[in-house]
Motif scaffolding. Structure first.
Motif, short mmCIF file in Angstrom:
data_model
loop_
_atom_site.label_atom_id
_atom_site.label_comp_id
_atom_site.label_asym_id
_atom_site.label_seq_id
_atom_site.Cartn_x
_atom_site.Cartn_y
_atom_site.Cartn_z
N UNK A 216 23.45 34.77 32.03
CA UNK A 216 22.94 35.95 33.04
C UNK A 216 21.23 36.12 33.02
N UNK B 260 38.60 32.69 43.20
CA UNK B 260 37.42 33.22 42.52
C UNK B 260 37.24 34.70 42.45
N UNK B 261 37.86 35.19 43.78
CA UNK B 261 37.97 36.71 43.74
C UNK B 261 38.76 37.34 42.76
N UNK C 30 35.85 35.35 34.64
CA UNK C 30 35.19 34.10 33.88
C UNK C 30 34.18 34.49 33.03
N UNK D 120 21.35 46.44 36.61
CA UNK D 120 20.71 45.49 37.86
C UNK D 120 21.72 44.42 37.83
N UNK E 74 24.70 45.33 39.36
CA UNK E 74 24.55 45.84 40.85
C UNK E 74 24.63 44.39 41.79
N UNK E 75 24.19 43.12 41.38
CA UNK E 75 24.07 41.99 42.00
C UNK E 75 25.57 41.32 41.90
N UNK E 76 26.14 41.22 40.66
CA UNK E 76 27.66 40.52 40.49
C UNK E 76 28.69 41.46 41.45
N UNK F 42 28.75 43.33 44.06
CA UNK F 42 29.11 43.09 45.45
C UNK F 42 29.69 41.94 45.99
N UNK F 43 29.78 41.14 45.05
CA UNK F 43 30.54 39.78 45.31
C UNK F 43 32.31 39.89 45.67
N UNK F 44 32.59 41.27 44.63
CA UNK F 44 34.09 41.19 44.46
C UNK F 44 34.39 42.36 45.28
N UNK G 84 38.83 28.07 47.07
CA UNK G 84 37.91 28.42 45.95
C UNK G 84 37.36 29.81 46.12
N UNK G 85 37.04 30.44 47.15
CA UNK G 85 36.50 31.56 47.31
C UNK G 85 37.50 32.62 46.99
#
Lengths: 286, 215
Positions: A86, A74-75, A79, A94, A97-99, A101-103, A70-71
């Motif tokens: 949001x 999703x990288x 989507x 902002x 800035x949050x989203x 950092x997950x990629x 899954x991880x």
């Protein structure tokens, strides 16, 4: 080239709805996932994203199981949701800035270039954006991390024609890269008439057709003729027959066969995707 | 995971300051004669902030976004548990600054400073509340989890009143001594360890529930 998305005998049962679908998408293509409201489009997409749990079947993305990997998957997926999910109190910047950092492959330069293309002010709060702008923001979030597979759930519903065209233009540009694929679910089929390579048509939780758009538009036809011709037809040839005082009209999957049977007694028009969807959902088969 | 925590802080930035300040001033002014106001600062305020964050998430249906991101469910759950202890730190810090200033200026309503025993009671209190509530939230979501919230709110309103009544009827037993007497060093350590154990069990239960949730 290998399939970027494979859905095999995917099942999900609810009290009043059963889904059972199979289809696949190759790299370098856009697949239009069409069907009426409640057909199972969003359910299928949520199952691909592991937001819903499948009862049985297999979903492979980039050749990997969508739950076990899954991880990693999703990288590499972008989507786009059917509405804004949001946080509307946050500004565009902002939220980014949050989203971001997950990629691992987030590209800030690309993000800024899309902001310019879509004329989106990063200082604005998400709740201050129009619906079209919110959709553009969602699209930017999906595109700015070099996603290989872009999954869009009804992205064009509620958008004005100008924004829809802009969106479709961007999608065409993305597909210049043959390594990518796009699954676009919509019930506004006119969006797909020009850009879709493949069409998967779902109704009542079942796949009615999954093939190339060109095959559909070249082989299907809308036929019109006198009522008495209905007596001479092959069983199952005419789909969604509509009768009126002047005659009938219907969809045929094989217009060459229809011409063979009826000769010059019928008129055959090239169908739109909407025609193909409409006749198959709404009418009787003769 | 840090991003998930920062997100909650960002979402509540103004409320976090106003609410924390308001509830702490309220606790010091109203409760100081009867009960330990820092219990409100340490238990009630973080819990309210958690509820506010979850309500905001529910309003935006943003769990769909979070669960579409490449982040493990364990991290999403852990971020929730850690966030409440950050609320706690902020609230206790706010409370301590307020009491320091009140004492500095010799105000008649100076608050009771937080003692070590008080910190243990706060940790145990908020730890148990979170350990019960969060698995319910991760299993049933915010709306259904409101049942627990209602029970907690009613208890939070009734218990201080009962405590005030008991203390009122027994003037030789001020609230602070109740806490100080309850928590000796050994008892304190045992309580902390027990709470950590309960939190660990609760966390694992929450992860198990959350992995089964559908969005």
């Amino acid at each position: 080239m290998s399939a970027i998305l494979e859905v095999d005998n995917l099942r999900k049962e609810y009290r009043d709805f059963n889904l059972n679908v199979s289809f696949s998408l190759e790299r370098g293509y856009l697949m239009g996932f069409i069907g009426p409201n409640g057909a199972g489009k969003s359910t299928t997409i949520k199952l691909i994203m592991n937001l819903l749990k499948k009862d049985s079947g297999a979903i492979k993305v980039f050749g990997l199981d969508n739950v076990k990997n899954e991880i990693e998957i999703k990288q590499r997926i972008g989507f786009v949701y059917d509405q804004n999910y949001y946080y509307d109190e946050l500004t565009v910047e902002e939220m980014k800035g949050i989203i971001s950092r997950f990629y691992a492959d987030w590209d800030d330069e690309l993000y800024r270039s899309y902001l310019k293309i879509f004329d989106l002010d990063p200082r604005k709060k998400i709740k201050e954006l129009s619906k079209g702008m919110q959709m553009k923001f969602s699209l930017i979030m999906a595109l700015s991390h070099h996603a290989e597979l872009i999954i869009m759930d009804e992205p064009t519903s509620g958008l004005d024609p100008i924004v829809r065209r802009e969106l479709l233009q961007i999608l065409s540009e993305i597909l210049q890269n043959e390594n990518k694929g796009i699954l676009l679910s919509t019930h506004i089929t006119s969006d797909l008439d020009k850009i879709a390579d493949y069409i998967t048509f779902i109704n009542q939780g079942r796949i009615v057709e999954t093939t190339t758009r060109d095959f559909l538009l070249e082989n299907y036809g809308v036929v019109r003729g006198k009522k008495e011709l209905l007596m001479q037809t092959d069983k199952g040839l005419l789909i969604g027959v509509k009768e009126n005082e002047f005659g009938f009209e219907a969809l045929v999957k094989d217009k060459a066969r229809a011409r063979e049977i009826f000769g010059d007694k019928i008129i055959i028009d090239k169908p739109t995707l909407e025609d193909i969807m409409y006749y198959q959902i709404d009418g009787k088969v003769v | 995971m840090a991003q998930l925590i920062i997100k909650d802080m960002l979402l509540q930035r103004k409320r976090l300051i106003y609410f924390t300040l308001f509830y702490n001033v309220f606790a010091i002014l109203i409760l100081q004669d009867f009960f330990l106001p820092y219990l409100v600062a340490g238990i009630v305020v973080p819990y309210i902030m958690l509820q506010t964050a979850l309500a905001y998430e529910e309003m935006n249906k943003s769990e769909i976004v979070i669960n579409s991101l490449p982040v493990r469910k364990e991290k999403i759950v852990l971020a929730r548990y850690l966030t409440i202890f950050i609320y706690l730190l902020i609230s206790i810090l706010c409370y301590s600054i307020l009491t320091f200033l009140m004492n500095l200026f010799n105000l008649p309503l100076a608050g009771e400073p937080v003692s070590l025993a008080g910190i243990v009671v706060i940790f145990v209190g908020i730890g148990i509340i979170v350990s019960i509530y969060l698995p319910i939230f991760f299993r049933y979501g915010y709306i259904k989890g409101r049942v627990f919230h209602t029970v907690f709110t009613v208890a939070a309103l009734i218990l201080p009143t009962v405590a005030v009544k008991i203390i009122g009827e027994n003037p030789e037993l001020p609230g602070r001594f109740v806490v100080e007497d309850l928590v000796g060093v050994r008892t304190g350590i045992i309580l902390l360890l027990l709470t950590l154990l309960i939190l660990t069990i609760s966390f694992n239960l929450s992860v198990w529930f959350y992995k089964k949730r559908e969005f």
